[in-house]
Design a protein around this motif. Structure first.
Motif, PDB file in Angstrom:
ATOM      1  N   PRO B 108      10.962  11.688   1.390  1.00 54.05           N
ATOM      2  CA  PRO B 108      10.713  10.894   2.602  1.00 54.05           C
ATOM      3  C   PRO B 108       9.961  11.681   3.670  1.00 54.05           C
ATOM      4  N   GLY B 109      10.237  12.981   3.772  1.00 56.47           N
ATOM      5  CA  GLY B 109       9.542  13.795   4.769  1.00 56.47           C
ATOM      6  C   GLY B 109       8.049  13.803   4.520  1.00 56.47           C
ATOM      7  N   LYS B 110       7.685  13.997   3.239  1.00 55.84           N
ATOM      8  CA  LYS B 110       6.258  14.030   2.893  1.00 55.84           C
ATOM      9  C   LYS B 110       5.604  12.673   3.132  1.00 55.84           C
ATOM     10  N   ILE B 111       6.364  11.600   2.818  1.00 61.03           N
ATOM     11  CA  ILE B 111       5.791  10.269   3.033  1.00 61.03           C
ATOM     12  C   ILE B 111       5.520  10.039   4.516  1.00 61.03           C
ATOM     13  N   ILE B 112       6.491  10.420   5.360  1.00 64.67           N
ATOM     14  CA  ILE B 112       6.306  10.209   6.804  1.00 64.67           C
ATOM     15  C   ILE B 112       5.112  11.009   7.311  1.00 64.67           C
ATOM     16  N   LEU B 113       5.007  12.280   6.862  1.00 66.18           N
ATOM     17  CA  LEU B 113       3.853  13.096   7.250  1.00 66.18           C
ATOM     18  C   LEU B 113       2.546  12.444   6.828  1.00 66.18           C
ATOM     19  N   GLY B 114       2.550  11.964   5.549  1.00 67.18           N
ATOM     20  CA  GLY B 114       1.353  11.308   5.019  1.00 67.18           C
ATOM     21  C   GLY B 114       0.982  10.079   5.835  1.00 67.18           C
ATOM     22  N   LEU B 115       2.006   9.319   6.248  1.00 68.56           N
ATOM     23  CA  LEU B 115       1.755   8.099   7.023  1.00 68.56           C
ATOM     24  C   LEU B 115       1.175   8.432   8.400  1.00 68.56           C
ATOM     25  N   ILE B 116       1.717   9.490   9.017  1.00 70.83           N
ATOM     26  CA  ILE B 116       1.195   9.874  10.331  1.00 70.83           C
ATOM     27  C   ILE B 116      -0.263  10.307  10.204  1.00 70.83           C
ATOM     28  N   LEU B 117      -0.547  11.104   9.152  1.00 70.53           N
ATOM     29  CA  LEU B 117      -1.923  11.526   8.916  1.00 70.53           C
ATOM     30  C   LEU B 117      -2.833  10.313   8.688  1.00 70.53           C
ATOM     31  N   ALA B 118      -2.324   9.359   7.878  1.00 72.72           N
ATOM     32  CA  ALA B 118      -3.125   8.160   7.586  1.00 72.72           C
ATOM     33  C   ALA B 118      -3.385   7.377   8.864  1.00 72.72           C
ATOM     34  N   ALA B 183     -13.351  -6.312  -6.792  1.00 74.28           N
ATOM     35  CA  ALA B 183     -13.164  -7.594  -6.135  1.00 74.28           C
ATOM     36  C   ALA B 183     -11.708  -8.040  -6.106  1.00 74.28           C
ATOM     37  N   SER B 184     -10.883  -7.440  -6.966  1.00 71.63           N
ATOM     38  CA  SER B 184      -9.498  -7.902  -7.031  1.00 71.63           C
ATOM     39  C   SER B 184      -8.685  -7.317  -5.878  1.00 71.63           C
ATOM     40  N   GLN B 185      -7.584  -7.982  -5.557  1.00 73.16           N
ATOM     41  CA  GLN B 185      -6.697  -7.467  -4.519  1.00 73.16           C
ATOM     42  C   GLN B 185      -5.970  -6.245  -5.049  1.00 73.16           C
ATOM     43  N   LYS B 186      -5.918  -5.204  -4.219  1.00 71.91           N
ATOM     44  CA  LYS B 186      -5.257  -3.961  -4.624  1.00 71.91           C
ATOM     45  C   LYS B 186      -3.848  -3.913  -4.036  1.00 71.91           C
ATOM     46  N   VAL B 187      -2.994  -3.178  -4.717  1.00 71.13           N
ATOM     47  CA  VAL B 187      -1.640  -3.004  -4.194  1.00 71.13           C
ATOM     48  C   VAL B 187      -1.643  -1.883  -3.159  1.00 71.13           C
ATOM     49  N   PHE B 188      -1.049  -2.160  -2.011  1.00 69.97           N
ATOM     50  CA  PHE B 188      -0.798  -1.126  -1.018  1.00 69.97           C
ATOM     51  C   PHE B 188       0.700  -0.830  -1.105  1.00 69.97           C
ATOM     52  N   PRO B 189       1.083   0.303  -1.732  1.00 75.79           N
ATOM     53  CA  PRO B 189       2.498   0.518  -2.068  1.00 75.79           C
ATOM     54  C   PRO B 189       3.419   0.435  -0.847  1.00 75.79           C
ATOM     55  N   ASP B 190       4.637  -0.024  -1.112  1.00 71.53           N
ATOM     56  CA  ASP B 190       5.625  -0.218  -0.048  1.00 71.53           C
ATOM     57  C   ASP B 190       6.304   1.111   0.269  1.00 71.53           C
ATOM     58  N   LEU B 191       5.619   1.918   1.064  1.00 70.01           N
ATOM     59  CA  LEU B 191       6.121   3.271   1.334  1.00 70.01           C
ATOM     60  C   LEU B 191       7.342   3.272   2.236  1.00 70.01           C
ATOM     61  N   LEU B 192       7.417   2.290   3.132  1.00 66.05           N
ATOM     62  CA  LEU B 192       8.580   2.243   4.031  1.00 66.05           C
ATOM     63  C   LEU B 192       9.839   1.937   3.233  1.00 66.05           C
ATOM     64  N   LEU B 287       0.899  -1.619   5.133  1.00 66.63           N
ATOM     65  CA  LEU B 287       2.314  -1.357   4.894  1.00 66.63           C
ATOM     66  C   LEU B 287       3.138  -2.639   4.959  1.00 66.63           C
ATOM     67  N   TYR B 288       2.679  -3.585   5.769  1.00 66.92           N
ATOM     68  CA  TYR B 288       3.473  -4.802   5.964  1.00 66.92           C
ATOM     69  C   TYR B 288       3.269  -5.803   4.822  1.00 66.92           C
TER      70      TYR B 288
END
Lengths: 235, 370
Positions: B108-118, B183-192, B287-288
């Motif tokens: 979770p720490g790495k994910i939060i860091l990654g999200l802030i960077l993003a 052209a297809s819709q891509k998945v944006f993973p549910d990181l939260l 994310l939503y």
């Protein structure tokens, strides 16, 4: 102090100023009179850098103003109360005045000048929180002049300050112009109301279709037959 | 009378036409009032649920709508490319998350860091892109007819959409998760959800309260972030020197120039802020809604533009209000009517506002416009 030499300004292909030369010395009130469309406002807009002259020069002492972008002209000490007042309608009186000092950073000086403006126009102090757009015409004129003074300009350009005002207010505005000048601000006054303008100015220029046709000290211009006939309504 | 009454008659005729079409489409679009009433009666809590969804979506729409309204307020241009800047924000976020390995980690720490960077990079890219678009495609047209700039904006929109299409096809930038082609819709993973799971918590914050509602960490994130950004923007515009210069420029450009305000810089800043907000909205929406699609800027743009017009274009508070209202409208339409027709309702709203209150809900209010 301010000197225009052979300034030519165009609106697209329309030759609006055909070689204007004029000079305003330190401490003077100089007026530029002329009828509608003669080029008075164009002259002020050119000095301010909103219009770029195609040829000729505009100098403030040794500084070539016509080579500067418009937003730098203000910082060199040129401020204007423009035609139509152009106050910010959805900003408060105080914010309008603060915007006048936009190019300055000396907080104490700005506060001092705010008091000075409120001294000249007590009405503005009463309406300090009111939105500019809700003021009366006379109050808007005071605000436009106050805003220009907030820049603590070396030379104040006034464009038709009497326009649309009642005679009592016109008197008040002109008295204030004299007071501002006595405090040391040089003034270039553009007016259609030549009678009023010449009564307070030291010198005057008469502009007609983009050209200066006459210049003299104000008293002599008032006696000039052509001026009397064309601009003072004397038959 | 004469002219004014003729205009009114014309407006009423057009409104009647719109209403007729709405009624005609009613049954198809699910506009069946007794049915809706029954559904609400059967499950009143669902109404609250749609309210939550509407508020969260509305917050995203509002954030994008701010970019439309600020730009319109200052140069009277409808920046048609704005929705696509938001789309680029989604892809930027996804790419940053992918390249930093955030999508593959369970920490979770790495994910939060990654999200802030993003978030930071999405804001920077959105801001830079929007300001570049202004410099390249709009500045030279500032003194030509408004139509010229508008067409230029549509052109930029096409360019950005096709950029998104190419971008989406690069599987080393945008993970494909089994989908093929750009052209297809891509998945944006549910990181939260992943973060919550790492702590053994449910995504739904109301999971153990006995209330039969979903208020997820995603809803919370969107509302908090959007609220913070709106507050920050308001404070910036009301109180800072640059904010005041922006308002002054919007209200009278010539007067602003006379006072020594550098108009070009003010306009650039406006585009920077609008683009930054769109970039942030991109990450939030990814994310939503957990999708990324090259064409998603179109629908978002339509809804946000409508929100801006509804609130009173040029009015910052209005865009926030309009965004929330459009979000709610879309949510209730999705929930009680028919999701396929939601865009039609949004469009109908736009037509009705333009007909009857072109200045928008807050358009005539003194003082707020920026």
């Amino acid at each position: 102090m301010l000197e225009l030499t052979d300034v030519h300004t165009y609106y697209g292909n329309i030759h609006a100023l055909k070689g204007i030369s004029l000079k305003v010395d330190d401490g003077e009130i100089v007026t530029l009179i002329g009828s509608n469309g003669a080029g008075k406002t164009t002259t002020l807009r050119t000095i301010q850098g909103l219009l770029r002259p195609r040829s000729g020069s505009i100098k403030l002492d040794d500084l070539e103003l016509h080579k500067l972008p418009s937003h730098q002209v203000a910082a060199k000490g040129i401020a204007q109360s423009p035609e139509g007042r152009m106050i910010f309608p959805r900003m408060s009186v105080l914010e309008n005045l603060e915007m006048g000092a936009y190019a300055r950073t000396d907080k104490d000086g700005i506060q001092q000048d705010l008091e000075r403006v409120f001294g000249l126009f007590p009405r503005l102090k009463e309406r300090i929180k009111q939105k500019g757009g809700t003021l009366s015409g006379g109050e808007q004129q005071m605000l436009a002049m106050g805003r220009a003074l907030m820049a603590r300009p070396r030379i104040l350009l006034l464009d038709e300050p009497s326009m649309g005002l009642s005679p009592i207010l016109v008197d008040l505005i002109f008295d204030t112009i004299v007071a501002i000048n006595k405090e040391g601000t040089t003034i270039l006054l553009v007016e259609q109301n030549a009678l009023m303008a010449l009564s307070i100015a030291h010198r005057g220029y008469v502009i007609q279709t983009g050209e200066i046709i006459l210049t003299d000290n104000a008293a002599k211009l008032q006696e000039n037959e052509m001026v009397q006939k064309s601009y003072l309504g004397v038959e | 009378m004469g002219k004014a009454s003729k205009l009114n008659i014309r407006r009423i005729v057009i409104a009647a036409l719109v209403l007729y079409i709405v009624l005609l489409l009613g049954p198809i679009a699910g506009f069946d009032i007794p049915n809706i009433a029954a559904a609400i009666q059967a499950n009143p809590l669902q109404l609250v649920q749609f309210l939550i969804i509407g508020l969260a979506n509305g917050a995203i729409i509002a954030i994008i709508g701010l970019g439309y309204t600020m730009v319109y307020g200052i140069i009277e241009l409808v920046n048609f490319a704005h929705g696509d800047v938001y789309m680029i924000g989604v892809f930027t976020s996804l790419t940053v998350l992918s390249l930093t390995g955030t999508l593959d980690t369970d920490s979770p720490g790495k994910i939060i860091l990654g999200l802030i960077l993003a978030l930071v990079i999405a804001i920077a890219v959105g801001a830079g892109l929007n300001a570049t678009v202004e410099r390249v495609a709009y500045r030279r047209l500032r003194n030509s007819s408004r139509l010229a700039a508008l067409i230029s904006a549509i052109g930029v929109s096409f360019i950005l959409e096709n950029t998104g299409l190419i971008w989406a096809a690069q599987s080393w930038l945008v993970p494909s998760f089994g989908t093929t082609g750009g052209a297809s819709q891509k998945v944006f993973p549910d990181l939260l959800g992943k973060i919550m799971a790492a702590y053994g918590l449910d995504v739904n914050l109301l999971a153990n309260t006995g209330i039969a509602l979903r208020f997820t960490i995603k809803d919370l994130m969107v509302m908090v972030l959007a609220g913070a950004m709106m507050l920050a923007l308001r404070l910036f515009v009301q109180n800072t020197k640059m904010g005041k210069a922006m308002r002054a420029t919007a209200q009278n450009r010539d007067a602003a120039k006379m006072l020594g305000i550098d108009i070009d810089w003010v306009i650039s800043t406006t585009f920077l802020i609008g683009g930054g907000l769109a970039g942030a909205a991109g990450l939030m929406a990814g994310l939503y809604n957990n999708t990324a699609w090259w064409f998603m800027g179109f629908r978002a743009g339509l809804q946000s533009f409508t929100a801006a017009v509804l609130g009173g274009i040029g009015n910052i508070t209005g865009a926030m209000l309009g965004g929330i209202l459009i979000g709610l409208l879309a949510s209730f339409s999705d929930g009680y009517l028919n999701a396929r027709w939601t865009n039609a309702w949004v469009f109908a709203t736009l037509v009705l506002i333009l007909l009857f209150r072109p200045s928008g809900l807050l358009g005539e209010q003194v003082g707020e416009k920026a």
